[in-house]
Write an enzyme that holds these catalytic residues in place. Structure first.
Site, PDB file in Angstrom:
ATOM      1  N   ASP A   1      62.661  -3.886  31.089  1.00  0.00           N
ATOM      2  CA  ASP A   1      63.747  -3.667  30.584  1.00  0.00           C
ATOM      3  C   ASP A   1      64.956  -3.770  31.610  1.00  0.00           C
ATOM      4  OD1 ASP A   1      63.140  -4.579  28.197  1.00  0.00           O
ATOM      5  OD2 ASP A   1      62.452  -2.442  28.322  1.00  0.00           O
TER       6      ASP A   1
ATOM      7  N   HIS B   1      58.216   4.374  28.754  1.00  0.00           N
ATOM      8  CA  HIS B   1      56.741   3.493  28.684  1.00  0.00           C
ATOM      9  C   HIS B   1      55.730   4.537  27.762  1.00  0.00           C
ATOM     10  CE1 HIS B   1      54.646   0.463  27.504  1.00  0.00           C
ATOM     11  NE2 HIS B   1      55.908  -0.971  27.425  1.00  0.00           N
TER      12      HIS B   1
END
Length: 455
Positions: free
Chosen positions: A394, A346
């Protein structure tokens, strides 16, 4: 070590708070949390103040916003921990929080009263509220379009009043469903959502009302329409947005714990500060594009594989791990090809995305011993063995979709519908500013060749 608050740090540096947090996201400054406050190392701030603006960094657009702050591993919606909200609140309440300037005007508890009426009464005038675990969520007395079309719902019938249940306008929903009839059956839900938004916008005569109350009302109609206009895969149902979305994504019976995980996922995904799609949505809103155009702009960016489309990549990767023992091979092949591992890493949360960890735990609790959870855990184990970045939301979203037997691309749809709440919150801020966001390019091409004047 001395620590100072954000206001003191920003004042010492001579920058706005938004710039201060931009320094954090770029790794120029570190911070820690003291309750709900961000605290900064006084010595580090002083060193930066003496050194001046960080060099070697391109100037970046800084937008002041009171909607979402990014913590070390999670977002905070108007000062409220998103993970805490995901444990306790329906998505609708969190959307209302994002759209409201003052946190005091939204219910602090799912069963709290609003405007002198209990949420159950406001959402369900007939007194048929359904209890969901520790809290009770408002139940909308609206059915899916395919059901309502056969029950004589009059065109123009809707119920989207503040504090009430969410519903789309029946005529617009019929048009959105009709517009999909010629589309390929295998089309991913995210592609359908773009068609739905276009049709809903064209059918809404109030779409150019840009005051906050009108945009919030549009948001309720729009999000309801995005859900109710998707094709039914399972048995249609009434209820909250999460409950109505479930049969649009899977034919399986709605297991309460998994539906609750879907609700939590939507809360966790509702906003994430200036993510790429949100920045694009804000630029559109600054030009006074209507809310439907703003959402359409966000959808266009969200599907990229480096953004919301990463969940689709994670779904396909997880599908390859038909047995947990295959995880090393699946990850190893991607590493060898130099591919990005979808659902991992991320740009903000360098040490792990707490949203992903929380959602994965919810899914595992809802389906203990499920083979898809075992496959996901095997992937996590292999990436850690290789010292790859930690998983993000995700990957957890892909695991939820696999466990629930959802259609391909379901994670993208959940992401998009949830993030619509955030896009509209940011649009409200831009509508209130009344100025056009205008980025400048740093030109690197050949020098301009001005025209020569005739002699």
């Amino acid at each position: 070590m001395d620590w100072i608050d954000a206001a003191t740090a920003a004042d010492r540096l001579g920058v706005k708070p938004a710039t201060l947090y931009a320094y954090v996201s770029r790794g120029v400054l570190k911070r820690r949390h003291d309750g709900r406050r961000s605290m900064f190392d006084a010595a580090e701030v002083e060193q930066l103040a003496r050194r001046g603006r960080p060099r070697g960094q391109p100037p970046e657009l800084v937008i002041e916003s009171s909607i979402t702050a990014l913590g070390l591993d999670r977002p905070y919606y108007r000062g409220h921990d998103a993970l805490s909200l995901a444990r306790t609140h329906p998505f609708e309440s969190v959307a209302e929080l994002l759209w409201t300037d003052s946190p005091g005007t939204w219910p602090a508890d799912p069963s709290a009263s609003r405007g002198g009426r209990d949420l159950h009464e406001a959402a369900d005038p007939g007194g048929e509220a359904l209890s969901r675990g520790a809290g009770a969520y408002p139940v909308g007395r609206v059915v899916s379009l395919s059901e309502s079309a056969g029950r004589g719902v009059a065109q123009g019938e809707a119920a989207a009043e503040p504090g009430g249940f969410w519903a789309g306008e029946a005529g617009a929903l019929r048009a959105a469903v009709a517009a999909q009839r010629g589309l390929p059956v295998e089309l991913l839900p995210l592609d359908r959502l773009q068609v739905i938004v276009t049709v809903l916008g064209a059918s809404d005569s109030l779409r150019h009302q840009l005051d906050p109350a009108s945009v919030a009302a549009t948001g309720r109609r729009l999000i309801s329409g995005l859900v109710d206009a998707l094709p039914l895969v399972g048995e249609g149902t009434t209820g909250t947005i999460a409950e109505r979305l479930w049969p649009r994504l899977t034919a399986r019976e709605p297991a309460p714990a998994l539906v609750d995980a879907l609700r939590a996922a939507m809360v966790l995904l509702a906003d994430h500060e200036l993510a790429a799609s949100t920045l694009a949505a804000r630029v559109a809103a600054s030009a006074k594009a209507d809310p439907y155009a703003v959402v359409l702009t966000g959808l266009g960016v969200l599907g990229g594989p480096l953004h919301g489309g990463a969940s689709y990549g994670a779904e396909r990767m997880l599908a390859e791990v038909t047995d947990p023992g295959l995880a090393p091979r699946v990850i190893g092949e991607r590493v060898r090809r130099g591919e990005r591992i979808p659902g991992f890493g991320h740009s903000v949360y360098k040490n792990g995305d707490a949203r992903g960890a929380a959602l994965l735990d919810l899914v595992e609790s809802a389906a203990p011993g499920h083979d898809r959870v075992a496959a996901a855990r095997a992937i996590l184990s292999e990436t850690r063995r290789r010292r790859l970045p930690e998983h993000n939301i995700d990957m957890a979203l892909a695991t939820l979709a696999a466990v629930a037997g959802m259609v391909p691309g379901a994670g993208e749809a959940v992401f998009a519908i949830a993030r619509t709440a955030g896009w509209l919150a940011h649009a409200m801020e831009e509508y209130g500013k009344g100025t056009l966001l205008r980025l400048r390019a740093s030109y690197t091409g050949p020098p301009p060749n001005p025209p020569t004047r005739p002699t």
